[in-house]
Design an enzyme around this catalytic site. Structure first.
Site, short mmCIF file in Angstrom:
data_model
loop_
_atom_site.label_atom_id
_atom_site.label_comp_id
_atom_site.label_asym_id
_atom_site.label_seq_id
_atom_site.Cartn_x
_atom_site.Cartn_y
_atom_site.Cartn_z
N ARG A 64 0.85 -1.18 0.00
CA ARG A 64 0.00 0.00 0.00
C ARG A 64 0.89 1.24 0.00
O ARG A 64 2.11 1.14 0.10
CB ARG A 64 -0.91 0.02 1.24
CG ARG A 64 -0.19 -0.36 2.53
CD ARG A 64 -0.83 0.16 3.77
NE ARG A 64 -0.78 1.60 3.83
CZ ARG A 64 0.30 2.30 4.19
NH1 ARG A 64 1.43 1.68 4.50
NH2 ARG A 64 0.27 3.62 4.21
N GLY A 65 0.25 2.40 -0.08
CA GLY A 65 1.00 3.65 -0.12
C GLY A 65 1.25 4.06 -1.56
O GLY A 65 1.77 3.26 -2.36
N ALA A 66 0.90 5.29 -1.90
CA ALA A 66 0.89 5.71 -3.30
C ALA A 66 2.21 5.46 -4.04
O ALA A 66 2.20 4.82 -5.09
CB ALA A 66 0.49 7.19 -3.39
N ARG A 98 -6.90 -0.61 -7.19
CA ARG A 98 -7.33 0.45 -6.29
C ARG A 98 -7.46 1.73 -7.11
O ARG A 98 -6.52 2.09 -7.83
CB ARG A 98 -6.34 0.67 -5.13
CG ARG A 98 -6.23 -0.53 -4.19
CD ARG A 98 -5.51 -0.17 -2.91
NE ARG A 98 -6.34 0.67 -2.05
CZ ARG A 98 -5.88 1.29 -0.96
NH1 ARG A 98 -4.61 1.20 -0.63
NH2 ARG A 98 -6.69 2.03 -0.23
N GLN A 212 -3.24 2.09 10.37
CA GLN A 212 -1.93 2.19 9.74
C GLN A 212 -0.96 3.05 10.56
O GLN A 212 0.25 2.87 10.48
CB GLN A 212 -2.05 2.75 8.32
CG GLN A 212 -2.67 1.80 7.32
CD GLN A 212 -4.13 2.11 7.08
OE1 GLN A 212 -4.84 2.46 8.01
NE2 GLN A 212 -4.58 1.96 5.85
N ASP A 253 -2.44 10.48 -1.93
CA ASP A 253 -2.65 9.42 -2.91
C ASP A 253 -2.98 9.97 -4.28
O ASP A 253 -2.76 9.30 -5.28
CB ASP A 253 -3.77 8.49 -2.43
CG ASP A 253 -3.30 7.59 -1.30
OD1 ASP A 253 -2.96 6.44 -1.58
OD2 ASP A 253 -3.25 8.06 -0.14
N ASN A 263 -6.12 11.98 0.54
CA ASN A 263 -5.24 11.21 1.43
C ASN A 263 -6.13 10.36 2.34
O ASN A 263 -7.36 10.48 2.32
CB ASN A 263 -4.34 12.15 2.25
CG ASN A 263 -3.22 11.39 2.94
OD1 ASN A 263 -2.51 10.62 2.30
ND2 ASN A 263 -3.06 11.59 4.23
#
Length: 379
Positions: A64-66, A98, A212, A253, A263
Site C-alpha cells: 500500500r501507499g501511493a 485500487r 496504519q 494518494d 489522502n
C-alpha cells in the site's frame, strides 16, 4: 499464486526488510512484498508469481501507499512479461486494483509502454520483458532519490515556518519506508528532523479503521528511535487546543490539478483543525502523485472499502467469528460508511512538498509550473 515465509531477527530496521523487491530464483522471477497486514506482530513476506497474486496483495493492503503502489504496478507488468502472461490483461487488472492512488496507474503504464516499445522494435518477447523490468527498476530508484529530496525540502520548509525548532509534528496514516522506494514522504521529513535533533515529538494518529498509524508508523518510529506518542484520531483536537502541535505532515494518494489532495480518510478534519489553530498543514508527495487529468477534488474517485473493516477488528492468534474474518465490534448486519480517503481543498493546504521543491500557496498555476520542471510529469 503467492506463498509466505517469516523473517527472523528482532533488531532488523525497516530498511533491512524492504517493502518490495524483485528476485530471480531458479523456478522463475518473483515479486517479494513485505506483508503490511501482519505488522507489527510479524515480519512476513508474500511471494507473488503472477499478476492476480499482486492484485490481491494490493486490494488487501498487504502492499500500500501511493509511491510504492506505483513501483509494485511497474514490477507487476514486468512479472507478467517475464513469465509469459498477457501483459495488457495483467496491466489492466493491476491498474484497477485500487482507484484513488494515481501512482499505481503511472507505474503500470510506464512499464507497459517500455514493454510495448521494445516489442515493436525487436519483436522479441524476452527483450520486451527486459525493458519492462528496466523501467520498473528505474522507477524504484527514482522514487528513492525523490524521497531523499522531499525530506530535505520538507525540513527546510519546517525550519522556515518554525524557526524556534523543537518541532512537534502530527502525522496521519503511514508515509515512511513502507510506502516508498526510499524512506517515505511525510514521515521522511519527520525522520530528517529527528536526525538533525530538531524533532521534539511525533504525534501519531492511530488512523481508523485499519490502524496504519498504530501498526505501521509507530513501528517505523520505534525502529528509528524517534520520540513518538500514539493517539486516537479524535484526540487530535485536544492536542491542537492545548498548543501541542507545531505542524501537520501527511502524504497524498492523488493531487488534483487545482491542488485538492486525496489522502487517508481523516486528513481533511486535521486540515480544518490546523487552519482554525493557525498550524501549518503540509502535504508531502512525489510529483507523480499530481494528476493533471483530474481537474479538481470533486473529480477524484474515492475508494469505498468493505464495511467489515469498521464493524470488525482483527487480532493475530485470536479466535474470529465475523464475516470478514475479524472480531465483531458492532451488531450483526450493521451498515458501515468506510471511504478509504477524503479530499482536502487547496485553500486548507499550507504547502505541497515534492522532490522538485515546495509549492505555497497551492494553486493550479503553481502546480503547472512545478510539473513542468519535473522529468516525470508533463502538463
Amino acid at each position: 499464486m503467492a506463498d509466505q515465509h517469516a523473517q527472523s531477527g528482532e533488531d532488523k530496521r525497516p530498511t533491512e526488510i524492504p517493502a518490495i523487491r524483485w528476485e530471480e530464483p531458479p523456478e522463475g522471477p518473483v515479486l517479494v512484498l513485505l506483508d503490511q497486514t501482519r505488522l507489527p506482530v510479524e515480519e512476513v513476506e508474500l511471494v507473488c508469481t503472477d499478476a492476480p497474486a499482486l492484485v490481491e496483495a494490493i486490494r488487501t493492503l498487504a502492499v500500500r501507499g501511493a509511491p510504492l503502489l506505483g513501483i509494485a504496478g511497474a514490477y507487476g507488468v514486468a512479472l507478467a512479461a517475464a513469465r509469459g502472461f498477457d501483459v495488457e490483461d495483467a496491466a489492466r487488472a493491476i491498474e484497477g486494483a485500487r482507484p484513488t492512488a494515481v501512482n499505481l496507474s503511472v507505474g503500470v503504464r510506464r512499464a507497459e509502454a517500455a514493454h510495448r516499445a521494445a516489442l515493436g522494435t525487436t519483436g522479441d518477447p524476452t527483450a520486451a520483458a527486459t525493458a519492462a523490468l528496466a523501467a520498473a527498476r528505474a522507477l524504484h530508484q527514482e522514487d528513492a532519490a525523490a524521497s531523499a529530496r522531499m525530506a530535505a525540502h520538507g525540513l527546510a520548509l519546517l525550519d522556515e515556518l518554525l524557526p524556534a525548532g523543537g518541532h512537534r509534528i502530527l502525522t496521519h496514516c503511514n508515509s515512511g519506508s513502507l510506502v516508498s522506494g526510499g524512506e517515505g514522504t511525510a514521515f521522511a521529513v519527520a525522520l530528517a528532523a529527528h536526525r538533525q535533533g530538531r524533532l521534539r515529538r511525533l504525534w501519531v494518529d492511530e488512523t481508523r479503521p485499519l490502524l496504519q498509524g498504530a501498526r505501521l508508523t509507530a513501528y517505523e518510529a520505534a525502529r528509528h528511535g524517534m520520540a513518538y506518542t500514539l493517539l486516537t484520531d479524535n484526540a487530535a483536537g485536544s492536542l491542537f487546543a492545548s498548543g501541542e502541535v507545531d505542524a501537520v505532515l501527511v502524504g497524498a494518494d492523488r493531487i488534483a490539478a487545482d491542488g485538492s489532495v486525496a489522502n487517508k480518510v481523516g486528513s481533511y478534519p486535521l486540515a480544518v483543525l490546523a487552519r482554525y489553530h493557525h498550524v501549518p498543514f503540509i502535504v508531502v508527495a512525489p510529483v507523480t502523485t499530481v494528476d493533471p487529468g483530474t481537474p479538481d477534488g470533486a473529480s477524484i474517485e474515492v475508494e469505498q472499502r468493505p464495511g467489515f473493516e469498521v464493524t470488525e477488528i482483527t487480532a493475530p492468534q485470536v479466535q474470529v467469528t465475523g464475516a470478514g474474518g475479524g472480531i465483531p465490534v458492532a451488531p450483526l448486519g450493521t451498515q458501515a460508511y468506510n471511504p478509504a480517503f477524503d479530499v482536502t481543498p487547496p485553500e486548507l493546504v499550507t504547502a505541497i512538498v515534492t522532490e522538485e521543491g515546495a509549492v505555497s500557496p497551492v494553486t493550479a498555476e503553481a502546480l503547472v509550473e512545478l510539473c513542468a520542471r519535473s522529468r516525470q510529469v508533463t502538463i
